[in-house]
Design an enzyme around this catalytic site. Sequence first.
Site, PDB file in Angstrom:
ATOM      1  N   CYS A  75      77.268  63.946 134.786  1.00  0.00           N
ATOM      2  CA  CYS A  75      76.259  64.734 134.743  1.00  0.00           C
ATOM      3  C   CYS A  75      76.295  66.141 135.400  1.00  0.00           C
ATOM      4  O   CYS A  75      76.552  66.087 136.652  1.00  0.00           O
ATOM      5  CB  CYS A  75      74.930  63.934 135.039  1.00  0.00           C
ATOM      6  SG  CYS A  75      73.390  64.856 135.043  1.00  0.00           S
ATOM      7  N   ARG A  78      72.963  67.150 138.268  1.00  0.00           N
ATOM      8  CA  ARG A  78      72.777  66.690 139.478  1.00  0.00           C
ATOM      9  C   ARG A  78      72.010  67.129 140.836  1.00  0.00           C
ATOM     10  O   ARG A  78      71.789  66.416 141.748  1.00  0.00           O
ATOM     11  CB  ARG A  78      73.824  65.685 139.890  1.00  0.00           C
ATOM     12  CG  ARG A  78      74.135  64.422 138.790  1.00  0.00           C
ATOM     13  CD  ARG A  78      75.590  63.853 139.222  1.00  0.00           C
ATOM     14  NE  ARG A  78      76.841  64.467 138.784  1.00  0.00           N
ATOM     15  CZ  ARG A  78      77.943  64.201 139.356  1.00  0.00           C
ATOM     16  NH1 ARG A  78      77.980  63.277 140.420  1.00  0.00           N
ATOM     17  NH2 ARG A  78      78.948  64.661 138.876  1.00  0.00           N
ATOM     18  N   TRP A 249      66.048  67.639 131.441  1.00  0.00           N
ATOM     19  CA  TRP A 249      65.835  68.733 130.382  1.00  0.00           C
ATOM     20  C   TRP A 249      66.980  69.087 130.101  1.00  0.00           C
ATOM     21  O   TRP A 249      68.234  68.449 130.393  1.00  0.00           O
ATOM     22  CB  TRP A 249      65.088  69.897 131.114  1.00  0.00           C
ATOM     23  CG  TRP A 249      65.704  70.509 131.975  1.00  0.00           C
ATOM     24  CD1 TRP A 249      66.864  71.197 132.235  1.00  0.00           C
ATOM     25  CD2 TRP A 249      65.175  70.262 133.499  1.00  0.00           C
ATOM     26  NE1 TRP A 249      67.245  71.528 133.427  1.00  0.00           N
ATOM     27  CE2 TRP A 249      66.438  71.118 134.404  1.00  0.00           C
ATOM     28  CE3 TRP A 249      64.160  69.744 134.131  1.00  0.00           C
ATOM     29  CZ2 TRP A 249      66.136  71.189 135.691  1.00  0.00           C
ATOM     30  CZ3 TRP A 249      63.945  69.772 135.657  1.00  0.00           C
ATOM     31  CH2 TRP A 249      65.200  70.469 136.382  1.00  0.00           C
ATOM     32  N   GLU A 254      74.007  71.469 124.527  1.00  0.00           N
ATOM     33  CA  GLU A 254      73.978  69.947 123.897  1.00  0.00           C
ATOM     34  C   GLU A 254      73.250  69.918 122.504  1.00  0.00           C
ATOM     35  O   GLU A 254      73.673  69.233 121.588  1.00  0.00           O
ATOM     36  CB  GLU A 254      73.094  69.227 124.772  1.00  0.00           C
ATOM     37  CG  GLU A 254      73.322  68.855 126.171  1.00  0.00           C
ATOM     38  CD  GLU A 254      72.472  67.983 127.001  1.00  0.00           C
ATOM     39  OE1 GLU A 254      71.572  68.408 127.549  1.00  0.00           O
ATOM     40  OE2 GLU A 254      72.617  66.736 126.999  1.00  0.00           O
TER      41      GLU A 254
HETATM   42  N1  ARG Z   1      73.693  64.878 125.002  1.00  0.00           N
HETATM   43  C1  ARG Z   1      72.407  64.271 124.569  1.00  0.00           C
HETATM   44  C2  ARG Z   1      71.635  65.012 123.438  1.00  0.00           C
HETATM   45  O1  ARG Z   1      71.932  66.019 122.939  1.00  0.00           O
HETATM   46  C3  ARG Z   1      71.502  63.982 125.798  1.00  0.00           C
HETATM   47  C4  ARG Z   1      71.906  63.731 126.966  1.00  0.00           C
HETATM   48  C5  ARG Z   1      71.256  63.727 128.250  1.00  0.00           C
HETATM   49  N2  ARG Z   1      71.094  65.050 128.493  1.00  0.00           N
HETATM   50  C6  ARG Z   1      70.429  65.868 129.466  1.00  0.00           C
HETATM   51  N3  ARG Z   1      70.263  66.915 129.379  1.00  0.00           N
HETATM   52  N4  ARG Z   1      69.729  64.774 130.473  1.00  0.00           N
HETATM   53  O2  ARG Z   1      70.677  64.470 123.138  1.00  0.00           O
END
Ligand code: ARG
Length: 375
Positions: A75, A78, A249, A254
Amino acid sequence: MHRQQAVIGHHTAELLREAEAYIRQFGSELRISEESTSARIAGIKAEIAERGTYTHTFEELAYGAKLAWRNSNRCIGRLFWDSLTVQDAREAAAANEIAEAVFRHIEYATGGGKILPTITVFAPTTDAARPAARIWNDQLIRYAGYEQEDGTVLGDPISVPLTRTCMELGWRGAGTAFDVLPIVIQVGANPPEWFDIPKDIVLEVPLSHPDYPTFETELRLKWYAVPFVSNMRLEIGGLHYTASPFNGWYMGTEIGARNLADPFRYNMLPAVGALMGLDTSREATLWRDRALVELNVAVLHSYKSQGVTIVDHHTASKQFMLFMEKERQKGRQPTGRWSWLVPPMSPATTAIYHNRYEDRELKPNYFYQDPPYGQ
Ligand code: ARG
């Protein structure tokens, strides 16, 4: 009989060892007196001898969930580990009670767009192979993936196995590329039950681009506001919280560099490239890279302009470096996994890329568990 007792004794000794290690860490980080810590450990020892398990105080549970985040090597976010909101739902026993707590989590953590990192913790087990409860979804909010006759997928290909499972349980979606799946909850060894998430608590963000007006109307893309990871096991002091959904968030990449861009997910780069009028006939025009950047601009622009918390990868990288520094100041050696921390676009423009991390596994932590349904 004798054999059975020996096995139980072994588990119990292990549980006590884990409990003691955690309670000592809890005590030392929170500056609790040596006497109180020793008394607590003696109490836990007696409780385990009597019941074969023990119960965390709310403070032990809450701090353990935070430490599990701090110890999550994959992560990048953090820096904010200490600000996690912990909802104690250990009392929820029936599937519908669990569903209600999950809905409360979704609504609270979404915060109308001002996202609050939150975890809801359900009843633990001393044997991870015998969970008190499991949430079958890998995230609380996910788009269904429907396998078509011609082998293509409508929606999110990552959700094909869970979508199939939901349909076998009797669920039917509207059949769009963005159908929110129901929550599937299993209590003990009972059959799973599914619950539709009330529409009004699911915040979504339609995507538009600041410089390409047709981006919104032609592509009709959207994503949900909050990533709620719901399939991991939270382990604190030898107790396994097999249902403990949590959220932070999003970091823009991602969504923009993975969920919508991966060829095996929504695969949108060709459509974005075409919309931008790029020459997609040769790789050397770098049309993929150019489309990728603009797709990510659209994600960040849309979340920000709609008041939904999101972080770009450059800012997140700086925040992570600050986290590392703060950990060292506290006399702790931070851990991390380079291959996960490095953002999936322009990696070498971030400081994370140019550093090394020790990928040591500390506890408390969040661990993967096998999906309880066929893949
Ligand atoms: N990578 C995943 C997604 O695109 C989410 C994982 C957790 N991500 C976060 N920012 N807490 O849905």
